[in-house]
Write an enzyme that holds these catalytic residues in place. Structure first.
Site, mmCIF file in Angstrom:
data_model
loop_
_atom_site.group_PDB
_atom_site.id
_atom_site.type_symbol
_atom_site.label_atom_id
_atom_site.label_comp_id
_atom_site.label_asym_id
_atom_site.label_seq_id
_atom_site.Cartn_x
_atom_site.Cartn_y
_atom_site.Cartn_z
ATOM 1 N N TYR A 86 25.164 171.583 5.168
ATOM 2 C CA TYR A 86 23.875 171.409 4.485
ATOM 3 C C TYR A 86 24.026 170.328 3.438
ATOM 4 O O TYR A 86 24.979 170.347 2.638
ATOM 5 C CB TYR A 86 23.463 172.730 3.821
ATOM 6 C CG TYR A 86 22.148 172.661 3.085
ATOM 7 C CD1 TYR A 86 20.948 172.492 3.777
ATOM 8 C CD2 TYR A 86 22.096 172.777 1.696
ATOM 9 C CE1 TYR A 86 19.735 172.440 3.102
ATOM 10 C CE2 TYR A 86 20.884 172.730 1.006
ATOM 11 C CZ TYR A 86 19.705 172.569 1.719
ATOM 12 O OH TYR A 86 18.507 172.520 1.044
ATOM 13 N N ASP A 146 30.291 165.263 0.670
ATOM 14 C CA ASP A 146 29.278 165.992 -0.079
ATOM 15 C C ASP A 146 29.990 167.131 -0.811
ATOM 16 O O ASP A 146 30.298 168.174 -0.227
ATOM 17 C CB ASP A 146 28.192 166.513 0.855
ATOM 18 C CG ASP A 146 27.099 167.252 0.091
ATOM 19 O OD1 ASP A 146 27.258 167.437 -1.140
ATOM 20 O OD2 ASP A 146 26.097 167.652 0.715
ATOM 21 N N LYS A 169 25.180 170.963 -8.716
ATOM 22 C CA LYS A 169 25.582 172.310 -9.140
ATOM 23 C C LYS A 169 26.405 172.300 -10.438
ATOM 24 O O LYS A 169 25.825 172.106 -11.490
ATOM 25 C CB LYS A 169 26.258 173.035 -7.968
ATOM 26 C CG LYS A 169 25.277 173.118 -6.780
ATOM 27 C CD LYS A 169 25.606 174.088 -5.689
ATOM 28 C CE LYS A 169 24.386 174.234 -4.775
ATOM 29 N NZ LYS A 169 24.586 173.854 -3.392
HETATM 30 C C1 PLP Z 1 23.430 172.924 -2.727
HETATM 31 C C2 PLP Z 1 23.867 171.805 -1.887
HETATM 32 C C3 PLP Z 1 23.105 170.638 -1.734
HETATM 33 C C4 PLP Z 1 21.698 170.515 -2.278
HETATM 34 O O1 PLP Z 1 21.655 170.557 -3.670
HETATM 35 P P1 PLP Z 1 20.263 170.940 -4.382
HETATM 36 O O2 PLP Z 1 20.556 170.799 -5.824
HETATM 37 O O3 PLP Z 1 19.948 172.338 -3.940
HETATM 38 O O4 PLP Z 1 19.246 169.978 -3.900
HETATM 39 C C5 PLP Z 1 23.636 169.588 -1.029
HETATM 40 N N1 PLP Z 1 24.865 169.662 -0.495
HETATM 41 C C6 PLP Z 1 25.623 170.761 -0.608
HETATM 42 C C7 PLP Z 1 26.997 170.769 -0.017
HETATM 43 C C8 PLP Z 1 25.151 171.868 -1.302
HETATM 44 O O5 PLP Z 1 25.909 172.973 -1.364
#
Ligand code: PLP
Length: 434
Positions: free
Chosen positions: A144, A239, A267
């Protein structure tokens, strides 16, 4: 259990907010029932509208590595708010957080702040395309990367939980430029490069996949991605929105010894306030506006409250002892759950990286989305509710990771393990004995 006030709050929310929530997984669709509404939180616990306290393993889905309402962050943000909440002009706070990020994350030479992880990955992909002058992007099933159009093809997290891997509203053109490969499939990704020479702008990957449950890379997988992208002049994007500052000060790339071209962060970097970031090679970042031609901007980017929370959090995390503490508490929980599941004869597979953990209710092994989906989601739902009844708040989906913080004590973990033991005893008791 008395969730009365949460129930009426949910009914009220549903009248004005689609599904009653501002992010789909919160709605409890994967486990059934009605979400508990939060009144307050502190340390490792949340309190619902009925005043009931739960040990929290969601922790806002990752940002709160130092616990809820961590006093130094609360104090710093209060101080910052009194000096003005947004200026739309540069501050030294942004430079200070950027210096911290560049110092902690090995591959990041320059960094730009945005307001969410989604914004970070969308911007990083545009930058990769602008820099390489190529269109295609390779992603992995179950990973994701936020809800940007290019990434909502076989996406994890809420998109997976709700069974809408490909969302309406995404154009055919966009999905054509996204190539999806199974996570950990070295041969498949090698074949993709052979079939698309000189056309791939970037490979984006969660170095530890945390949005289909927790799935770790097999040995050699991340190295292969590095080799393939380097050979074809494509960019490798890690990511690390979830893993950054979580599994090590420098994220998964520090643990694995891989240097990606670009890294996306979110985060933890905001200490509980909305911050995302993308950064990496200085020559690539130089293509970004106003230095270069690739446009990217944000009214609230680098917001002083958010920067302050981030600075306070990252400063605290510069102490390596914190990661030893997080690993010890993660080990206690992971090994404890493993032995309780085994004792009750529950088929399961565990994964853990420091304070990031996951378990699937399947024999395993789980190494990609296909094998993750073998998990018994119905049993997970029953276990989730049995734990909630016993004051433990797990992720309301089998396909999400769990998060610990420095506020989780050994006693909290032991109470959680006792709850799990009791929950399984009651779930698995023969009907005649009830
Ligand atoms: C949470 C998450 C996102 C998206 O971040 P948001 O602040 O919710 O838009 C993207 N990549 C990874 C790996 C994530 O865990």
């Amino acid at each position: 259990m008395n969730l009365e006030r949460s129930l009426s709050a949910f009914e009220r929310a549903k009248r004005v907010i689609p599904g009653g929530v501002n992010s789909p997984v919160r709605a409890f669709r994967a486990v059934g029932g009605s979400p508990l509404f939060v009144k307050s939180a502190s340390g490792c616990t949340i309190v619902d509208l009925n005043g009931r306290t739960y040990i929290d393993y969601v922790m806002s889905w990752g940002p709160l590595i130092l616990g809820h309402a961590y006093p130094p962050v609360v104090k710093a943000v209060q101080g910052a708010a009194a000096r003005g909440t947004s200026y739309g002009a540069p501050t030294e706070l942004e430079t200070e957080l950027a210096e911290l990020v560049c110092g902690m994350v090995p591959s990041v030479e320059k960094v730009r702040f945005v307001s969410s992880g989604t914004e970070a990955t969308m911007s990083a992909l545009r930058l990769a395309r602008g820099f390489t002058k190529r269109d295609k992007v390779v992603k992995f099933a179950g990973c994701y990367h936020g809800h940007g159009d290019s990434f909502l093809i076989s996406a994890g997290s809420g998109a997976l939980t709700n069974g809408v891997p490909d969302s309406p509203g995404i154009t055919e053109g966009t999905s054509r430029d996204t190539i999806v490969v199974e996570y950990n499939d070295l041969d498949a990704v090698t074949a993709v490069f052979a079939a698309n020479p000189g056309e791939i702008a970037a490979v984006i990957v969660e170095p530890y996949a945390g949005n289909m449950g927790l799935v770790l890379p097999v040995p050699g997988f991340l190295q292969r991605l590095r080799e393939l992208t380097a050979r074809d002049d494509a960019l490798l994007i890690f990511d690390e929105v979830m893993t950054g500052f979580r599994v090590a000060p420098g994220g998964a790339q520090e643990r694995e010894g891989i240097v990606p071209d670009l890294t996306t962060l979110g985060k933890i970097i905001g200490g509980g306030l909305p911050v995302g970031a993308f950064g990496g090679r200085a020559d690539v970042m130089a293509a970004l506006s106003p230095e270069g031609p690739v446009y990217q901007a944000g009214t609230l980017s680098g917001n002083p409250l958010a920067m302050t929370a981030g600075i306070t959090t990252l400063r605290a995390l510069s102490d390596q002892a914190i990661y030893r503490q997080l690993d010890a508490i993660g080990k206690r929980l992971g090994e404890g759950l493993d032995s309780i599941f085994t004792r009750h004869g529950v088929p399961h597979t565990m994964a853990r990286a420091g304070s990031l953990f996951g378990f699937f209710f399947t024999e395993g092994p789980v190494h990609d989305l296909r094998t993750a989906k073998k998990a018994n989601t119905q049993f997970y739902a029953r276990f989730f509710h049995a734990m909630l009844d016993r004051g433990v708040y797990l992720a309301p989906s089998q396909f999400e990771a769990g998060f610990l913080s420095t506020a989780h004590s050994a006693a909290d973990v032991d109470r959680t393990l006792a709850a799990a033991d009791d929950a399984l005893a009651s779930l698995l008791a023969p009907a005649t004995r009830r």
